[in-house]
Design an enzyme around this catalytic site. Structure first.
Site, PDB file in Angstrom:
ATOM      1  N   ASP A 123       4.417 -11.591  -1.432  1.00 19.29           N
ATOM      2  CA  ASP A 123       5.072 -10.518  -0.674  1.00 19.29           C
ATOM      3  C   ASP A 123       6.565 -10.586  -0.993  1.00 19.29           C
ATOM      4  O   ASP A 123       7.188 -11.646  -0.884  1.00 19.29           O
ATOM      5  CB  ASP A 123       4.840 -10.662   0.838  1.00 19.29           C
ATOM      6  CG  ASP A 123       5.394  -9.471   1.612  1.00 19.29           C
ATOM      7  OD1 ASP A 123       4.605  -8.668   2.132  1.00 19.29           O
ATOM      8  OD2 ASP A 123       6.643  -9.342   1.704  1.00 19.29           O
ATOM      9  N   ASP A 162       4.875  -3.721  -1.536  1.00 21.36           N
ATOM     10  CA  ASP A 162       5.542  -4.970  -1.934  1.00 21.36           C
ATOM     11  C   ASP A 162       4.647  -6.201  -1.810  1.00 21.36           C
ATOM     12  O   ASP A 162       5.145  -7.319  -1.722  1.00 21.36           O
ATOM     13  CB  ASP A 162       6.847  -5.153  -1.139  1.00 21.36           C
ATOM     14  CG  ASP A 162       6.640  -5.791   0.209  1.00 21.36           C
ATOM     15  OD1 ASP A 162       5.589  -5.560   0.830  1.00 21.36           O
ATOM     16  OD2 ASP A 162       7.544  -6.532   0.640  1.00 21.36           O
ATOM     17  N   GLU A 163       3.342  -5.976  -1.826  1.00 18.18           N
ATOM     18  CA  GLU A 163       2.440  -7.089  -1.583  1.00 18.18           C
ATOM     19  C   GLU A 163       1.248  -7.048  -2.524  1.00 18.18           C
ATOM     20  O   GLU A 163       0.633  -6.004  -2.685  1.00 18.18           O
ATOM     21  CB  GLU A 163       1.840  -6.897  -0.189  1.00 18.18           C
ATOM     22  CG  GLU A 163       2.265  -7.857   0.834  1.00 18.18           C
ATOM     23  CD  GLU A 163       1.914  -7.272   2.184  1.00 18.18           C
ATOM     24  OE1 GLU A 163       0.992  -7.757   2.815  1.00 18.18           O
ATOM     25  OE2 GLU A 163       2.570  -6.286   2.581  1.00 18.18           O
TER      26      GLU A 163
HETATM   27  P1  TTP Z   1       7.617  -5.764   4.523  1.00 18.90           P
HETATM   28  O1  TTP Z   1       7.025  -6.589   3.426  1.00 18.90           O
HETATM   29  O2  TTP Z   1       6.912  -5.760   5.827  1.00 18.90           O
HETATM   30  O3  TTP Z   1       9.103  -6.251   4.843  1.00 18.90           O
HETATM   31  P2  TTP Z   1      10.287  -6.616   3.854  1.00 18.90           P
HETATM   32  O4  TTP Z   1       9.790  -6.795   2.450  1.00 18.90           O
HETATM   33  O5  TTP Z   1      11.376  -5.644   4.034  1.00 18.90           O
HETATM   34  O6  TTP Z   1      10.780  -8.010   4.444  1.00 18.90           O
HETATM   35  P3  TTP Z   1      10.024  -9.418   4.396  1.00 18.90           P
HETATM   36  O7  TTP Z   1      10.939 -10.342   3.658  1.00 18.90           O
HETATM   37  O8  TTP Z   1       9.868  -9.800   5.829  1.00 18.90           O
HETATM   38  O9  TTP Z   1       8.721  -9.222   3.699  1.00 18.90           O
HETATM   39  O10 TTP Z   1       7.761  -4.259   4.057  1.00 18.90           O
HETATM   40  C1  TTP Z   1       7.991  -3.884   2.713  1.00 18.90           C
HETATM   41  C2  TTP Z   1       8.855  -2.640   2.652  1.00 18.90           C
HETATM   42  O11 TTP Z   1       8.231  -1.555   3.362  1.00 18.90           O
HETATM   43  C3  TTP Z   1      10.209  -2.814   3.290  1.00 18.90           C
HETATM   44  O12 TTP Z   1      11.159  -3.392   2.402  1.00 18.90           O
HETATM   45  C4  TTP Z   1      10.567  -1.379   3.675  1.00 18.90           C
HETATM   46  C5  TTP Z   1       9.235  -0.741   3.989  1.00 18.90           C
HETATM   47  N1  TTP Z   1       9.039  -0.694   5.457  1.00 18.90           N
HETATM   48  C6  TTP Z   1       9.434   0.473   6.132  1.00 18.90           C
HETATM   49  O13 TTP Z   1       9.872   1.445   5.531  1.00 18.90           O
HETATM   50  N2  TTP Z   1       9.298   0.491   7.503  1.00 18.90           N
HETATM   51  C7  TTP Z   1       8.820  -0.577   8.229  1.00 18.90           C
HETATM   52  O14 TTP Z   1       8.731  -0.512   9.471  1.00 18.90           O
HETATM   53  C8  TTP Z   1       8.419  -1.757   7.511  1.00 18.90           C
HETATM   54  C9  TTP Z   1       7.902  -2.959   8.254  1.00 18.90           C
HETATM   55  C10 TTP Z   1       8.554  -1.759   6.137  1.00 18.90           C
HETATM   56 MG    MG Z   2       8.046  -7.901   2.076  1.00 17.28          MG
HETATM   57 MG    MG Z   3       4.946  -6.488   2.727  1.00 15.78          MG
END
Ligand code: TTP
Ligand code: MG
Ligand code: MG
Length: 348
Positions: A8, A106-107
């Site tokens: 991720d 992103d995963e």
């Molecule tokens: P995530 O993987 O949940 O979060 P992240 O990558 O920003 O942070 P982390 O280091 O905790 O993994 O989400 C991936 C992307 O999805 C994030 O960069 C932006 C988008 N997103 C939104 O647009 N709205 C939201 O509420 C969330 C949770 C994510």
């Molecule tokens: Mg992330």
């Molecule tokens: Mg994610």
């Protein structure tokens, strides 16, 4: 037994901005949905870890983020750039030639055949180095015995690390964790579990099987296995499903007639291809992407192969409705799988 690696990306949208503007790295950085001029009216999509130290989080309003730190640097979301970076991440992972499943923008979950923890760790190091080096993007990787556990391990190791939890360490690792940390357990499921006194994964492991089955059906059985450390959820490989699918961005909506109209058109398009290739389908899949970019898919096997457009549409819509539960979706899709030729029984 196989192992799963779950990658991720860390603070993904904001990290993409840092990779093209390295000078932002030392500042509290917020990526939001509204243009800079009217940023207060938008929502925080994500922020870097410096901004998180001020309590800023995904999904809060930018107005509130500014109250938490008036000096934050604000960037208007550039989703097509983030999608391109996502494609680059996925192609690095794909280059290892292993079964993989993209779970969101992103995963990605990767299946590592075998139960050699050390080699899985080496693989994770190699993937992480390539993503960091070639794309200048940080990521976290979780390694464990199933997709659900690997996700939990990844979350527990954020940011910028590799974590591994072996089979015999799982129960201890999960013991005190909130049931909400389980992949697929949203606020509603969490609330229903709380009503029967279940807060932690340990609590969940103490509930008898019948209760969980009555409350959640098949998912209840899966939850029980997860809590007992016996889950074996693997990846649904993208290349394996020989199928015809279409998807479309529809804007953020939970309006069933808007969704229905899109699915109707997408079904028409898949049927043009289906007819051209003279195929029938044995399963119908549905996909939704929510506002937060997470993706869910469900698939239903038919009792026998069909070429009915109405059946495809109706099956897809009922799958989508089961995934909505009041949430808005940004993208929807249909997929016809289990394809075979209309004349003869040759499976593709
Ligand atoms: P995530 O993987 O949940 O979060 P992240 O990558 O920003 O942070 P982390 O280091 O905790 O993994 O989400 C991936 C992307 O999805 C994030 O960069 C932006 C988008 N997103 C939104 O647009 N709205 C939201 O509420 C969330 C949770 C994510
Ligand atoms: Mg992330
Ligand atoms: Mg994610």
């Amino acid at each position: 037994m196989g192992l799963i690696l779950l990658v991720d990306m860390d603070y993904f949208f904001a990290a993409c901005e840092e990779s093209r503007h390295p000078e932002l790295k030392s500042k509290p950085l917020v990526v939001g949905t509204a243009p800079v001029e009217s940023k207060e009216h938008g929502v925080v999509q994500t922020c870097n870890y410096i901004a998180r130290e001020f309590g800023i989080r995904s999904a809060i309003s930018v107005a509130n983020a500014l109250k938490l730190n008036p000096n934050l640097v604000y960037v208007h979301s550039d989703e097509s750039f983030y999608e391109q970076m996502s494609i680059k991440v996925m192609s690095i992972v794909r280059s290892y030639g292993l079964r993989m499943e993209a779970l969101s923008i992103d995963e990605v979950a990767i299946e590592y055949n075998g139960d050699d923890y050390e080699s899985a760790m080496e693989l994770a190091k190699s993937i992480k180095e390539r993503i960091n080096g070639e794309l200048k993007l940080p990521c976290t990787i979780g390694i464990s015995t199933s997709k659900v556990y690997a996700k939990m391990v990844c979350d527990a190791n954020k940011p910028d690390r590799i974590g591994m939890v072996k089979k015999d360490e799982l129960l201890q690792f999960m013991h005190e964790k909130d049931v909400g940390t389980i992949l697929g357990v949203g606020p509603k499921t969490r609330q229903r579990l709380e009503q029967i006194g279940v807060k932690t994964i340990y609590d969940l492991s103490r509930v008898d099987a019948t209760t969980l089955l009555e409350m959640f059906g098949k998912f209840g059985g899966e939850l029980r296995l997860i809590a007992l450390g016996e889950d074996t959820s693997g990846v649904l490989d993208e290349s394996e499903a020989i199928s015809i699918g279409r998807e479309r961005t529809i804007g953020d909506t939970s309006d069933i007639s808007t969704i229905g109209k899109a699915i109707m058109e997408l079904t028409d398009e898949t049927f043009v291809e289906l007819k051209k290739k003279n195929l029938r389908f044995g399963a119908v899949g549905a996909k939704v992407r929510y506002q937060d970019f997470s993706v869910r898919t469900r698939i239903k096997k038919l009792s026998k192969p069909s070429d009915s457009k109405e059946l495809a549409y109706n099956t897809c819509m009922s799958l989508i409705e089961s995934m909505l539960s009041g949430r808005k979706v940004r993208k929807v899709g249909i997929r016809l799988a289990g394809l075979e030729h209309s004349k003869g029984q040759k499976r593709l």
